[in-house]
Each structure stands twice: as structure tokens, then as C-alpha cells.
Design a protein around this motif. Sequence first.
Motif, PDB file in Angstrom:
ATOM      1  N   ALA A  27      -1.666   6.336   9.116  1.00 53.49           N
ATOM      2  CA  ALA A  27      -0.566   6.149   8.570  1.00 53.49           C
ATOM      3  C   ALA A  27       0.906   5.266   9.903  1.00 53.49           C
ATOM      4  CB  ALA A  27       0.867   6.803   7.708  1.00 53.49           C
ATOM      5  N   TYR A  39      -0.102   7.572   2.664  1.00 52.46           N
ATOM      6  CA  TYR A  39       1.438   7.032   2.453  1.00 52.46           C
ATOM      7  C   TYR A  39       2.068   6.595   1.715  1.00 52.46           C
ATOM      8  CZ  TYR A  39       5.349   8.457   5.612  1.00 52.46           C
ATOM      9  OH  TYR A  39       7.046   8.510   6.057  1.00 52.46           O
ATOM     10  N   GLU A  77      13.752 -13.604   6.443  1.00 48.66           N
ATOM     11  CA  GLU A  77      13.850 -11.841   5.546  1.00 48.66           C
ATOM     12  C   GLU A  77      14.580 -12.797   4.007  1.00 48.66           C
ATOM     13  OE1 GLU A  77      13.342  -9.007   6.744  1.00 48.66           O
ATOM     14  OE2 GLU A  77      12.425  -9.423   8.207  1.00 48.66           O
ATOM     15  N   THR A 104       2.641  -3.445   0.943  1.00 51.27           N
ATOM     16  CA  THR A 104       2.543  -3.919   2.310  1.00 51.27           C
ATOM     17  C   THR A 104       1.328  -3.169   2.585  1.00 51.27           C
ATOM     18  OG1 THR A 104       4.500  -4.981   2.772  1.00 51.27           O
ATOM     19  CG2 THR A 104       2.788  -4.232   4.861  1.00 51.27           C
ATOM     20  N   PRO A 105       1.620  -2.024   2.262  1.00 50.46           N
ATOM     21  CA  PRO A 105       0.334  -0.749   3.095  1.00 50.46           C
ATOM     22  C   PRO A 105      -0.914  -1.209   2.191  1.00 50.46           C
ATOM     23  CG  PRO A 105       2.200   0.064   3.340  1.00 50.46           C
ATOM     24  CD  PRO A 105       2.471  -0.795   2.749  1.00 50.46           C
ATOM     25  N   LYS A 125      11.193   1.170   8.760  1.00 51.75           N
ATOM     26  CA  LYS A 125       9.957   0.988   7.458  1.00 51.75           C
ATOM     27  C   LYS A 125       9.116   0.887   7.977  1.00 51.75           C
ATOM     28  CE  LYS A 125      12.628   2.942   4.485  1.00 51.75           C
ATOM     29  NZ  LYS A 125      12.460   4.300   4.016  1.00 51.75           N
ATOM     30  N   LYS A 173       5.021   7.935  -2.183  1.00 48.48           N
ATOM     31  CA  LYS A 173       6.111   7.256  -2.478  1.00 48.48           C
ATOM     32  C   LYS A 173       6.458   6.495  -3.400  1.00 48.48           C
ATOM     33  CE  LYS A 173       6.891   6.932   2.670  1.00 48.48           C
ATOM     34  NZ  LYS A 173       8.460   8.076   3.107  1.00 48.48           N
ATOM     35  N   GLY A 192      12.775  -4.661  -0.707  1.00 49.79           N
ATOM     36  CA  GLY A 192      12.424  -4.856   0.386  1.00 49.79           C
ATOM     37  C   GLY A 192      12.023  -4.002   1.728  1.00 49.79           C
ATOM     38  N   THR A 193      12.735  -2.652   1.074  1.00 48.28           N
ATOM     39  CA  THR A 193      11.967  -1.266   2.087  1.00 48.28           C
ATOM     40  C   THR A 193      11.278  -0.448   1.532  1.00 48.28           C
ATOM     41  OG1 THR A 193      14.227  -0.230   2.032  1.00 48.28           O
ATOM     42  CG2 THR A 193      14.461  -1.382   3.573  1.00 48.28           C
ATOM     43  N   GLU A 194      11.636   0.075   0.237  1.00 51.79           N
ATOM     44  CA  GLU A 194      11.283   1.008  -0.256  1.00 51.79           C
ATOM     45  C   GLU A 194       9.847   0.915  -1.056  1.00 51.79           C
ATOM     46  OE1 GLU A 194      12.304   4.346   0.723  1.00 51.79           O
ATOM     47  OE2 GLU A 194      13.499   3.478   1.300  1.00 51.79           O
ATOM     48  N   GLU A 211      21.209   2.298   1.358  1.00 52.72           N
ATOM     49  CA  GLU A 211      20.599   0.814   1.466  1.00 52.72           C
ATOM     50  C   GLU A 211      21.469   0.339   3.479  1.00 52.72           C
ATOM     51  OE1 GLU A 211      17.528   0.022   1.557  1.00 52.72           O
ATOM     52  OE2 GLU A 211      17.441   1.187   0.397  1.00 52.72           O
ATOM     53  N   ARG A 267       9.555   6.261  -6.047  1.00 47.72           N
ATOM     54  CA  ARG A 267      11.067   5.324  -5.957  1.00 47.72           C
ATOM     55  C   ARG A 267      10.635   4.615  -6.726  1.00 47.72           C
ATOM     56  NH1 ARG A 267      10.121   7.631  -1.527  1.00 47.72           N
ATOM     57  NH2 ARG A 267      11.133   6.402   0.357  1.00 47.72           N
ATOM     58  N   ASP A 285      -3.078  -4.603   1.931  1.00 47.97           N
ATOM     59  CA  ASP A 285      -3.531  -5.115   3.421  1.00 47.97           C
ATOM     60  C   ASP A 285      -4.807  -4.509   3.337  1.00 47.97           C
ATOM     61  OD1 ASP A 285      -4.065  -5.500   6.319  1.00 47.97           O
ATOM     62  OD2 ASP A 285      -2.089  -4.709   6.266  1.00 47.97           O
ATOM     63  N   LYS A 289       7.768  -2.622   1.841  1.00 49.49           N
ATOM     64  CA  LYS A 289       7.381  -2.374   3.153  1.00 49.49           C
ATOM     65  C   LYS A 289       6.415  -0.913   3.176  1.00 49.49           C
ATOM     66  CE  LYS A 289       7.487  -5.449   4.955  1.00 49.49           C
ATOM     67  NZ  LYS A 289       6.495  -6.453   6.419  1.00 49.49           N
ATOM     68  N   GLY A 338      17.740  -4.809  -0.704  1.00 50.17           N
ATOM     69  CA  GLY A 338      17.054  -3.885   0.804  1.00 50.17           C
ATOM     70  C   GLY A 338      16.465  -2.656   0.085  1.00 50.17           C
ATOM     71  N   PHE A 339      16.853  -1.917  -1.333  1.00 55.72           N
ATOM     72  CA  PHE A 339      16.129  -1.276  -1.438  1.00 55.72           C
ATOM     73  C   PHE A 339      14.165  -2.053  -2.161  1.00 55.72           C
ATOM     74  CE2 PHE A 339      14.016   0.510  -5.750  1.00 55.72           C
ATOM     75  CZ  PHE A 339      13.684   1.697  -4.622  1.00 55.72           C
ATOM     76  N   ALA A 383      -2.650   5.129   6.070  1.00 56.68           N
ATOM     77  CA  ALA A 383      -1.342   4.581   5.694  1.00 56.68           C
ATOM     78  C   ALA A 383      -1.346   3.790   4.060  1.00 56.68           C
ATOM     79  CB  ALA A 383      -1.939   3.001   6.515  1.00 56.68           C
TER      80      ALA A 383
END
Lengths: 211, 211
Positions: free
Chosen positions: A121, B124, B65, B110-111, A106, B128, B101-103, A65, B132, B114, B106, B98-99, B121
Motif C-alpha cells: 500500500a 489495505y 474532480e 481504485t486499488p 487519501k 477498509k 470520493g475519498t472513502e 468531510e 465504509r 487497478d 479512492k 466527499g465520502f 494495496a
Amino acid sequence: MNLYFAPLACSMSTRIAFYEAGATAQFTQVDTRHKLLAEGGDFRAVNPIGQVPVLRTEDGWLLTENAAILPYVADRFPEAGLAPADPAGRARLQQWLGFIGTELHKAVFTPLLDPAAPEGAKAYARSKTASRLDALQQHLAGREYLLDCFSVADAYLVTVLNWAPYCGIDLAPWPAVAAYQQRLLQRPSVARALGEEMALYKEEQRHRAQA
Amino acid sequence: MNLYFAPLACSMSTRIAFYEAGATAQFTQVDTRHKLLAEGGDFRAVNPIGQVPVLRTEDGWLLTENAAILPYVADRFPEAGLAPADPAGRARLQQWLGFIGTELHKAVFTPLLDPAAPEGAKAYARSKTASRLDALQQHLAGREYLLDCFSVADAYLVTVLNWAPYCGIDLAPWPAVAAYQQRLLQRPSVARALGEEMALYKEEQRHRAQA
């Protein structure tokens, strides 16, 4: 320390931090598409997700990270002044590292740069681009850096902004962002890192074309 | 301190941190769909991107954040032991923040959460999800918390995992992750935060249905 990197990937920000600090480090190249070490071997044994950066610290443990590696490297070389030490400055540093990682890297760039990402995406990423760059424009107008002076957050941001032309983002509508990027590209640590990684990137592309 | 939050959003992790610390804080509810403060007024004046969490510190400045707010709150209440103080522990805390939040947040949730995200999206994001959660399963097997003891990273992770059933993710194939979530839900700070925010969430849904 040993940085597992891929040419022009976000790991370049840590290379910039090393160059800023005048630090000696090893760099181990990774083919993130095939999850292989350039010198041979499965990169998933290092990082199961197969992503760079991974930092092997001097004590031998692994750190992933950007938002963790960059402050860690900054703290290892305090004389380089790459991260604020006071609590408020530190919080703002982590805020920008968080914003760049979640909102730019991201949410916007990863889907736009990934040839395997479906069009939906990419459209979703494009729908978020303007508001994120608007926020950046508002912050950078009248500022030289994200914080009061150059920090590892700038190393990360210039690395990410470097991807813009590769995914059809023209920064011209955000003049403070575009000017920031051009200014940072003149910085010796950034110019050196980008020059070296661009050469490695082109070599990797040549190898893939031949394969 | 004043936390701008939306019911059951990622801002709940900071509420959990406050409850862990036995701290007094204000909570200002935000309708993130319409970018309005629940008590009236444009939330974009507080955060141009319109996202929670935003923390107004005791000194009056604003912090965004999760990966910045959570360590900041932890450091304000050191007696609660919500963040390691040594450099290696700190780096690992930021790695997990970080992991998540990003992996997870987000890239996956998030997709999927939403309603405006296109199907591409969501596909996609689904592509992932397994890798994760595999990484999380591997780490949590045999561990009680992400680090040696409960930290703000756990507050963030339990908040994010709580979204799984709302977007069709069944944690059963990752038993260490599922058991971790169930264990954390029993924790008084988490149970209290979730109970209160669930009530606020249902009230918000009722208001939206009537509007």
C-alpha cells in the motif's frame, strides 16, 4: 460550533479557518487511534468511521468531510473572504478541495502515514506521489495561493503538506510547492494552529509512550 | 459543455446528471490506460494527471474532480433539482460527494480495480471496505436517496457501486446498499448511461484484445 479534531490531522485545516475568521469555536480532541474522545467516551458514537474532522454546527447537526466542512465554515464568516462566492470560483474551490482530499490525502499520505498499512500500500502511494506533486508544482509556479487569494483550500493544503517529512517525502524537487508551504507556515493563523496542535500532538505521544 | 470520459469510469456520474437534466452535452472518450484521446492526441495536454472526468465549460475553462463538476452541472440546470440550494443541504451534498470520493472511490475501489496495484494495496483497500459500507448501510436503511431526493451524489454513488462485482465485492451483507443500487439502476437516466457506456466499454476491450 464544535470541531472534533486530532492533533495535526486534517482537521487542523478547519482550525486554521476559524482563526482566519476570528471566530469563536469549541475544539474537542479525539484519539483517532483508539476511537476515543480525549475526555472519555466512544468517538464512534459521533462518527461511525471514527475519523476526524466532524463539525457540530450551531444548529446541532453533524457534518463530516473536509470538502464540506471547510466551505461551510467559510460561508458562516463571509467577511473573512475564505471562499469565492461566484459559481466559477466556487467550482474551482471544490476542485482543489477534491484534489487535495482524493489525490494527496487519501491516495498518497494516508497509506504512507499509517503504521498499519502494508508495504504494498505504501509502494502504491509512492508510485502516485510525483505525478500529484508535479501537477501542484505546475499550478503553484507563479501563484501565491491555489485561487486568487487565500482560501480554505490553502488551509487544507498546508495541513496536508505538513505531513511530508513524517512519511519521507522531500518537497525540494517541487520548488514552487516547497516555497508555498514555507510561505503559508508564516501566516499567523497557520503558525498559531500548528504551534498549538504540535504541543497537543507531543503530549498525546507522551501519554501513549507511558501507557 | 464537453465531458472527457472513459466508459464506466466515475465520469459516468456526470453523464447521468446531463441525462437527468435533459441537457445537450458533448462527450469525448479517453483511453485512460494509455492517456490518449479516443480520436487521437495526448490526454495529458487536457489533464496532466491523465484522469477523467474533465469538464470543458461553456466558457471554455476546464474543471476536474467529481465533487466540483457534479455540483457545477447541477447548478447549470437548476430546474432539474439535482442539488439542494440551502446552505445545510449544500453542505450535506458536499459531504456525500466527499465520502464517495475519498472513502469509497479512492480508498476502496481504485486499488481493487487497478491491475497494477500491488497485493498489499489491495489488502489495505479490503481492510477498509466493511466499515465504509457499514456507514452507508446505516445511512441508507429507510432512505430512498442519500439526501431527501435524487441528487448528483446518487449519480456518483450508483456509478461507484457498479464497480463492486468487478473487484470481488458482494453487496449482499449490506442489504440497504444493495437495494439502493438495484433501485437506482432502474432509473431511466442511469439505465441509459450504463447501457451506452457498457457498449463503449466492451468495444474498448475488443480493441485492446486485438492490439
